[in-house]
Write an enzyme that holds these catalytic residues in place. Structure first.
Site, PDB file in Angstrom:
ATOM      1  N   GLU A 161       0.798  -1.221   0.000  1.00 17.62           N
ATOM      2  CA  GLU A 161       0.000   0.000   0.000  1.00 17.62           C
ATOM      3  C   GLU A 161       0.838   1.282   0.000  1.00 17.62           C
ATOM      4  O   GLU A 161       0.692   2.143   0.868  1.00 17.62           O
ATOM      5  CB  GLU A 161      -0.979  -0.014   1.178  1.00 17.62           C
ATOM      6  CG  GLU A 161      -1.928  -1.199   1.119  1.00 17.62           C
ATOM      7  CD  GLU A 161      -2.832  -1.333   2.330  1.00 17.62           C
ATOM      8  OE1 GLU A 161      -2.772  -0.473   3.228  1.00 17.62           O
ATOM      9  OE2 GLU A 161      -3.601  -2.303   2.389  1.00 17.62           O
ATOM     10  N   GLU A 266      -6.078 -10.687  -2.072  1.00 18.14           N
ATOM     11  CA  GLU A 266      -6.894 -10.600  -0.855  1.00 18.14           C
ATOM     12  C   GLU A 266      -8.390 -10.516  -1.184  1.00 18.14           C
ATOM     13  O   GLU A 266      -9.133  -9.755  -0.576  1.00 18.14           O
ATOM     14  CB  GLU A 266      -6.467  -9.386  -0.021  1.00 18.14           C
ATOM     15  CG  GLU A 266      -4.993  -9.383   0.312  1.00 18.14           C
ATOM     16  CD  GLU A 266      -4.548  -8.162   1.115  1.00 18.14           C
ATOM     17  OE1 GLU A 266      -5.380  -7.578   1.835  1.00 18.14           O
ATOM     18  OE2 GLU A 266      -3.359  -7.803   1.019  1.00 18.14           O
ATOM     19  N   ASP A 268     -12.175 -10.574  -1.461  1.00 16.83           N
ATOM     20  CA  ASP A 268     -13.450 -10.827  -0.806  1.00 16.83           C
ATOM     21  C   ASP A 268     -14.470  -9.860  -1.409  1.00 16.83           C
ATOM     22  O   ASP A 268     -14.114  -8.851  -2.021  1.00 16.83           O
ATOM     23  CB  ASP A 268     -13.392 -10.727   0.727  1.00 16.83           C
ATOM     24  CG  ASP A 268     -12.768  -9.444   1.253  1.00 16.83           C
ATOM     25  OD1 ASP A 268     -12.861  -8.396   0.579  1.00 16.83           O
ATOM     26  OD2 ASP A 268     -12.179  -9.471   2.345  1.00 16.83           O
TER      27      ASP A 268
END
Length: 453
Positions: A161, A266, A268
């Site tokens: 990030e 990641e 979802d």
């Protein structure tokens, strides 16, 4: 990367189908006869992974983690705050446990994460460091952790990030103290500690083509030109129901064209609670869309879900009112989302396959800007036919239709009714028609459920 317990990430562009008035979707109770996702992925040249919590790797949780997935990511166990909570005092217990479990189940491990602005130990974030001291601390941390697991970690999310939403560098301990060189140095130090491990930069809201993903693209291109060891990019893909970016596959391909691998790290898809049949169908379509985009690009090598069960998901504690984001429910039963993944990998659609003899309506947002958006409703028939049709839905966030085509649309308050035009009322078995509209919005642009009559 997003912690299983902390952090924030939002999806970007709104696309996808928000389904199906009369279609009922059953929740499956077992899938013992289906090939495991890891086998379906292997047949397509893809590694299928999940984030895990080490203490839960027993019983049913351990069985599913070990049989369904070919890669494990420690959700929190390898972050700096976990492995060195006190300077010079290390705790490798959970990280070691996950690595040992993976080795016992013939799985890869994705190391996560070495350089991040979050979940660092207090002694580090509260210290007063010179630039030289900070650089030395970072190099020692990377060398120690990567060196400990040398030969046991397939890939590392080295830098996590680094960018703001507008593509500028995020103000962090590392950027503020070391400048932009911290990224190249971290990759170089990680490569020195384990030359065989693949090294990634990982971020969220970079799934589609936008300012943030373009900044990441330009960084990777520059690092490659400088000869810095960079093997891949991680697209986190913490998405909201119905908001899979339309440019996802294009974005994956442009990174691949730079000569690096791509991983969905990641994944979802969270929804407003409670979950129901239409939302579950939409979620299955979203998972299938993401996996299909990865499957279509050779250099998209890994697709990892951020926890496979709702009982081990970060979403509900971070986004009040949202949840049900993973492929399995809290009781370890596979949801339609599981079968969406399987189908995109060439497996069966399972209980989410629609019944025969049905006509359905699917809503999608095809583009969006600050004050408006363009929507589409597709009416499809399979095993049935229509001589006329009417699609109705209720907007939930103040959206207002301003123009429509291929239909006559009226709106009263939140209620919208769209009836066929004179030329497209007939929908044959196996055929479809599409209506479109422009609308205004503010605040949010949630996807309604369409009823077809």
């Amino acid at each position: 990367m997003r912690s299983l317990r902390t952090g924030l990430s939002l999806g970007s562009l709104l696309t996808g189908a928000a389904t199906l008035g009369a279609l009922l979707v059953a929740t499956p109770t077992a899938h013992a006869a289906d090939p495991p996702l890891r086998d379906l992925g292997a047949a397509r040249g893809k590694v299928i992974g999940t984030a895990v919590t080490g203490s839960k790797l027993t019983g049913t949780y351990g069985d599913i983690a070990g049989t369904q997935f070919s890669s494990l990511t420690p959700g929190n166990a390898m972050k700096w705050g976990s492995v060195e909570p006190t300077q010079g005092t290390f705790d490798w217990a959970e990280a070691d446990q996950i690595v040992a479990f993976a080795q016992a189940h013939n799985q890869q491990v994705r190391g996560h994460t070495l350089v991040w602005h979050s979940q660092n130990p207090n002694w580090l974030t509260n210290g007063s460091w010179t630039s030289a001291q900070l650089g030395s601390l970072l190099q020692n941390h990377i060398s120690t952790e990567v060196g400990r697991y040398k030969g046991k970690i397939a890939a590392w999310d080295v830098v996590n990030e680094p960018f703001n939403e507008d593509g500028t560098h995020r103000s962090t301990l590392w950027y503020d103290g070391l400048g932009t060189d911290y990224i190249a140095n971290a990759l170089t130090w990680a490569h020195a500690a384990d030359p065989a491990a693949k090294l990634y930069i990982n971020d969220y809201n970079v799934e589609g083509v936008n300012a943030k993903s373009t900044a990441l693209y330009n960084l990777v291109r520059s690092l490659k030109q400088q000869g810095v060891p960079i093997d891949g990019v991680g697209l986190q893909a913490h998405l909201i129901l119905g908001q899979v970016p339309s440019t996802l596959q294009q974005n994956i391909q442009r990174f691949a064209d730079l000569g690096v691998d791509v991983a969905i790290t990641e994944l979802d898809v969270r929804m407003a609670l409670p979950a129901d049949g239409p939302k579950s169908a939409q979620q299955a379509a979203d998972y299938e869309s993401v996996v299909a985009a990865c499957a279509a690009v050779t250099r998209c090598v890994n697709l990892t879900v951020w926890g496979f069960t709702d009982s081990d998901s970060w979403v509900e504690s971070t986004f009040p009112g949202y949840g049900a984001a993973t492929p399995y429910d809290a009781n370890y039963a596979p949801k339609p989302a599981y079968y969406g993944i399987a189908e995109a990998l060439g497996g069966g659609g399972g209980p989410t396959d629609p019944p025969t003899g049905a006509c359905t309506a699917a809503y999608a947002v095809t583009s969006q800007w600050n004050t408006g958006f363009t929507g589409r409703v597709t009416i499809s028939c399979s095993g049935a036919a229509l001589s006329s049709w009417k699609a109705t839905w209720a907007f939930g966030a103040g959206q207002q239709i301003t123009q429509a085509w291929n239909a006559t649309c009226t709106q009263s308050g939140s209620a919208v009714t769209c009836s066929n035009a004179s030329y497209n009322g007939s929908v044959p078995d196996g055929g479809s028609v599409t209506l479109g509209f422009n609308a205004s919005w503010s605040g949010s642009n949630s996807l309604p459920t369409v009823t077809l009559t």
